[in-house]
Design a protein around this motif. Sequence first.
Motif, mmCIF file in Angstrom:
data_model
loop_
_atom_site.group_PDB
_atom_site.id
_atom_site.type_symbol
_atom_site.label_atom_id
_atom_site.label_comp_id
_atom_site.label_asym_id
_atom_site.label_seq_id
_atom_site.Cartn_x
_atom_site.Cartn_y
_atom_site.Cartn_z
ATOM 1 N N THR A 120 0.862 -1.291 0.004
ATOM 2 C CA THR A 120 0.023 0.111 -0.222
ATOM 3 C C THR A 120 0.944 1.202 -0.202
ATOM 4 N N GLN A 121 2.189 1.091 0.222
ATOM 5 C CA GLN A 121 3.030 2.289 0.228
ATOM 6 C C GLN A 121 3.191 2.683 -1.082
ATOM 7 N N ARG A 122 2.797 1.859 -2.129
ATOM 8 C CA ARG A 122 3.306 2.230 -3.770
ATOM 9 C C ARG A 122 1.797 2.994 -3.740
ATOM 10 N N ASP A 123 2.194 3.797 -4.967
ATOM 11 C CA ASP A 123 1.098 4.857 -5.420
ATOM 12 C C ASP A 123 0.151 4.094 -6.319
ATOM 13 N N ASP A 124 0.342 3.080 -6.906
ATOM 14 C CA ASP A 124 -0.427 2.077 -7.590
ATOM 15 C C ASP A 124 -1.289 1.081 -6.951
ATOM 16 N N VAL A 125 -1.348 1.074 -5.922
ATOM 17 C CA VAL A 125 -1.694 -0.228 -5.130
ATOM 18 C C VAL A 125 -2.624 0.275 -3.963
ATOM 19 N N ARG A 126 -4.067 -0.124 -4.171
ATOM 20 C CA ARG A 126 -4.816 0.051 -3.109
ATOM 21 C C ARG A 126 -5.348 -1.199 -2.541
ATOM 22 N N GLU A 127 -5.388 -1.642 -1.437
ATOM 23 C CA GLU A 127 -5.848 -2.788 -0.561
ATOM 24 C C GLU A 127 -7.029 -2.520 0.087
#
Length: 141
Positions: free
Chosen positions: A31-38
């Motif tokens: 989730t620290q990535r801008d392209d991932v939402r969990e």
Amino acid sequence: MKLLIDTNVVLDVLLRREPFFRTAAEVLNLTQRDDVREYVSASAITDIYYIANKQLKDRAAVRDLLERLLKIVSVAAVSEQEIRNALNLTWADFEDSVQYSVALLNEMDGIVTRNPDDYQEANMRIWLPEQVLELFAVNEP
């Protein structure tokens, strides 16, 4: 990418279950990535609370764990629409049907679970934690 995180993966982290803890924690760290939402389904939150409290026998500690979890993931609602969709599936496990319906109706890209066999009839990607980590290792931003 929108990912539904299955109950077992969340519990692996919250209860520090070995040998799964490290990999599951790395999945949540995506989730620290801008392209991932969990996401975790609202119904999974109640299951997580129940199972964690049964093991830890400390309601305050379990509430603290859930508060920390909610800083990392979002909660996907379970509405009548998701329940009706789950009821229309012929899957053996209703809880898995609900999880899948939440992911499907919220247009998620897939589910991350340690039990992919629970989702054999799914019409979306189902990843083991290791597989989703490999996917993002290959696709670094």
